[in-house]
Structure formats: structure tokens, C-alpha cells
Design a protein around this motif. Structure first.
Motif, PDB file in Angstrom:
ATOM      1  N   UNK A   2      -0.058   9.716  -1.991  1.00 30.85           N
ATOM      2  CA  UNK A   2       0.503   8.609  -0.865  1.00 30.85           C
ATOM      3  C   UNK A   2      -0.300   7.253  -1.038  1.00 30.85           C
ATOM      4  N   UNK A   3       0.167   6.387  -0.437  1.00 32.54           N
ATOM      5  CA  UNK A   3      -0.598   5.142  -0.176  1.00 32.54           C
ATOM      6  C   UNK A   3      -0.005   4.241   0.841  1.00 32.54           C
ATOM      7  N   UNK A   4      -0.633   3.482   1.451  1.00 33.66           N
ATOM      8  CA  UNK A   4      -0.099   2.445   2.479  1.00 33.66           C
ATOM      9  C   UNK A   4       0.231   1.136   1.776  1.00 33.66           C
ATOM     10  N   UNK A   5       1.372   0.459   2.131  1.00 32.15           N
ATOM     11  CA  UNK A   5       1.477  -0.776   1.562  1.00 32.15           C
ATOM     12  C   UNK A   5       1.549  -1.951   2.823  1.00 32.15           C
ATOM     13  N   UNK A   6       0.455  -2.868   2.650  1.00 32.96           N
ATOM     14  CA  UNK A   6       0.370  -3.820   3.847  1.00 32.96           C
ATOM     15  C   UNK A   6       0.835  -5.142   3.399  1.00 32.96           C
ATOM     16  N   UNK A   7       1.113  -6.071   4.391  1.00 28.05           N
ATOM     17  CA  UNK A   7       1.166  -7.452   3.966  1.00 28.05           C
ATOM     18  C   UNK A   7       0.463  -8.304   5.250  1.00 28.05           C
ATOM     19  N   UNK A   8       0.289  -9.456   5.175  1.00 28.72           N
ATOM     20  CA  UNK A   8      -0.001 -10.433   6.010  1.00 28.72           C
ATOM     21  C   UNK A   8       1.011 -11.452   6.613  1.00 28.72           C
ATOM     22  N   UNK A   9       1.302 -10.994   7.855  1.00 32.46           N
ATOM     23  CA  UNK A   9       2.546 -11.639   8.423  1.00 32.46           C
ATOM     24  C   UNK A   9       2.264 -12.310   9.742  1.00 32.46           C
ATOM     25  N   UNK A 220      -2.536  -0.816  -0.093  1.00 34.70           N
ATOM     26  CA  UNK A 220      -2.387  -1.886  -1.177  1.00 34.70           C
ATOM     27  C   UNK A 220      -1.607  -3.211  -0.499  1.00 34.70           C
ATOM     28  N   UNK A 221      -2.239  -4.215  -0.829  1.00 38.66           N
ATOM     29  CA  UNK A 221      -1.810  -5.405  -0.020  1.00 38.66           C
ATOM     30  C   UNK A 221      -1.115  -6.423  -0.751  1.00 38.66           C
ATOM     31  N   UNK A 222       0.160  -6.937  -0.345  1.00 36.91           N
ATOM     32  CA  UNK A 222       0.922  -7.957  -0.987  1.00 36.91           C
ATOM     33  C   UNK A 222       0.735  -9.188   0.097  1.00 36.91           C
ATOM     34  N   UNK A 223       0.323 -10.164  -0.328  1.00 34.09           N
ATOM     35  CA  UNK A 223       0.244 -11.272   0.435  1.00 34.09           C
ATOM     36  C   UNK A 223       1.398 -11.968   0.989  1.00 34.09           C
ATOM     37  N   UNK A 224       1.765 -12.024   2.313  1.00 30.28           N
ATOM     38  CA  UNK A 224       2.974 -12.478   2.599  1.00 30.28           C
ATOM     39  C   UNK A 224       3.441 -14.049   2.324  1.00 30.28           C
ATOM     40  N   UNK A 225       2.365 -14.605   2.101  1.00 35.45           N
ATOM     41  CA  UNK A 225       2.423 -16.251   1.722  1.00 35.45           C
ATOM     42  C   UNK A 225       2.599 -16.499   0.220  1.00 35.45           C
ATOM     43  N   UNK A 245       5.399   8.683  -5.477  1.00 36.27           N
ATOM     44  CA  UNK A 245       4.266   8.660  -4.704  1.00 36.27           C
ATOM     45  C   UNK A 245       4.864   8.181  -3.045  1.00 36.27           C
ATOM     46  N   UNK A 246       4.329   8.864  -2.019  1.00 33.88           N
ATOM     47  CA  UNK A 246       4.822   8.562  -0.785  1.00 33.88           C
ATOM     48  C   UNK A 246       4.182   7.294  -0.215  1.00 33.88           C
TER      49      UNK A 246
END
Length: 251
Positions: A2-9, A220-225, A245-246
């Protein structure tokens, strides 16, 4: 696995819109929401917290230097005590927006120049950790693996959560390539999805110098901008789900 997916918002301000927060909130499991110092106005932040709560997305406070004009991407040589005060102020402000939306701040992540500073700047790293411990010692701290920030968090008894940037270039020593240098930003959705797959399968990422760097990450980070941010987040989510993957928030 499993993994977390985060983003700057929550980084829009007044009539100026940055990113597609609603689309990103349909894809991520954690939202690093601006706190008004580097970006975000009161209405934007309240709306973002409410939208995250409605989707069951965990909200984290993305704290930064008081630098709206520079989007928080300029280093500020602050007194550590004043920096800690600023971090507490930002935590409390965003937590208030979360409260009226029926949720709460569940973790902290530095933004921009502050994020990069606390990789090596021990005094500022301790200031951020001191602020979190004073506000709520149950809050995890999200940061770069091997950073002074995560070392200070662990030493203070806080949960230190390492993260990986799917859309940023890495140097041979495991730090991020400065944005002004070649290879700093990635734009190809398939490429970033493959990087995350390789990270989970092998625990490494290919650096700009061609070497493989060991990276341990719970998020894991994907930049929102970033240009094409929604497409990249969608590609990453689809690839991980196809691999079984969860996707789960770490906090």
C-alpha cells in the motif's frame, strides 16, 4: 502493498486560480493544504477542506515561509522561535477551517523553500518539529527521507513519514534537483507512473546523473501546480491499482 498519494492543494488566491483541486481530490488520498502564508486565501482554504472532507481525503497542513509574492519558494533566514510560532499559527488556522468542514488537520508537511531548508538546516527543522509537538504530538510529519526534519521528528517522538516525489528529478544524493536546473520537473504521465512502480518494486529511483538512488517512502506526491498534474495523478493511480497496490492515507 500500500501507499499514500498526496498533492499540494488550496493554492489559489482571490481571482487567481492554480491547479484543479476538485479533480485532484478525486484521485489522491491525502491533501497538503496551504495555510495562507505561501498561498491560499480564507475562502479557498475553507472550500478545499470541505471538498476533501466530502471525499474522505485526509487533510494535512502545508506550512511555509510568510512569502505570498514568492510562493514560499525563497529561503527566509528566520529565528527558530519565530519560525515555530509561524508554524503553530498556520496549523491552528487550517485546523479551524477543517473543523467547520467536519474534519481535522491530520499531519504536517513543509512547503517549497522551507521543505528544502529542513533537509539540511537543523535549527529550522527543530523549529518545525517543536511547533508540531507543542500543537499536537500525535500529528505525523511528512518529509524527505534522510532529512534533518525527519530525524528531529523521530528524536522528539513524532511519527516521521518519508515521501517520494513522482514529478521531481532527484540528485545522486537523494535530494531534489533545484527547480532552476535541468531535469527538475517531469511532465510525462507514463514516465512518472513507471517511476512509482519501480520505487515500490525495487526501492530505487533513477537520478539525473543516471545512478539509482535508494528511496524509502510511505507516500508519493504529485504537485498540484505542475503542468498536467491531473493526468499524472490519474496515471499513477491507475498503474498502482492495476498492480494491486492499495492507495491508503498514512494518517
Amino acid at each position: 502493498m500500500r501507499i499514500d498519494l498526496n498533492s499540494d492543494l488550496g493554492e489559489s488566491f482571490g481571482r487567481w486560480t492554480l491547479g484543479d483541486d476538485d479533480a485532484m481530490l478525486d484521485l489522491v488520498t491525502s491533501a497538503n493544504v496551504a495555510c495562507g502564508f505561501h498561498a491560499g486565501d480564507a475562502t479557498t482554504l475553507r472550500r478545499t477542506c470541505a471538498a476533501a472532507a466530502a471525499r474522505g481525503v485526509v487533510v494535512g497542513a502545508q506550512v511555509g515561509y510568510r512569502d505570498l509574492a514568492g510562493f514560499g519558494r525563497r529561503f527566509v533566514d528566520m529565528d527558530p522561535g519565530e519560525l515555530a510560532d509561524d508554524v503553530v499559527y498556520q496549523l491552528g488556522s487550517l485546523d479551524g477551517m477543517c473543523r467547520v468542514a467536519g474534519t481535522a488537520v491530520r499531519y504536517l508537511k513543509p512547503h517549497g523553500a522551507l521543505y528544502n531548508a529542513v533537509v539540511h538546516h537543523a535549527a529550522q527543522a527543530r523549529a518545525v518539529v517543536d511547533a508540531v509537538r507543542a500543537y499536537d504530538p500525535a500529528l505525523p510529519v511528512l518529509g524527505l527521507p534522510g532529512s534533518e526534519l525527519l530525524r528531529a521528528a523521530e528524536a522528539a517522538g513524532l511519527r516521521a513519514v518519508p515521501e517520494f516525489f513522482v514529478d521531481r528529478g532527484y540528485t545522486g544524493d537523494g535530494t531534489l534537483v533545484p527547480r532552476a536546473e535541468p531535469g527538475a520537473l517531469l511532465h510525462d504521465a507514463d514516465e512518472v507512473a513507471d517511476r512509482v512502480r519501480r520505487l515500490l518494486a525495487e526501492g530505487v529511483v533513477r537520478a539525473v546523473d543516471g545512478t539509482d538512488v535508494t528511496v524509502r517512502a510511505e507516500s508519493a506526491c504529485v504537485h498540484g501546480d505542475s503542468p498536467g498534474a491531473v493526468a499524472m495523478a490519474a496515471a499513477v493511480r491507475a498503474a498502482l491499482e492495476a498492480d494491486g497496490v492499495a492507495l491508503e492515507a498514512f494518517a
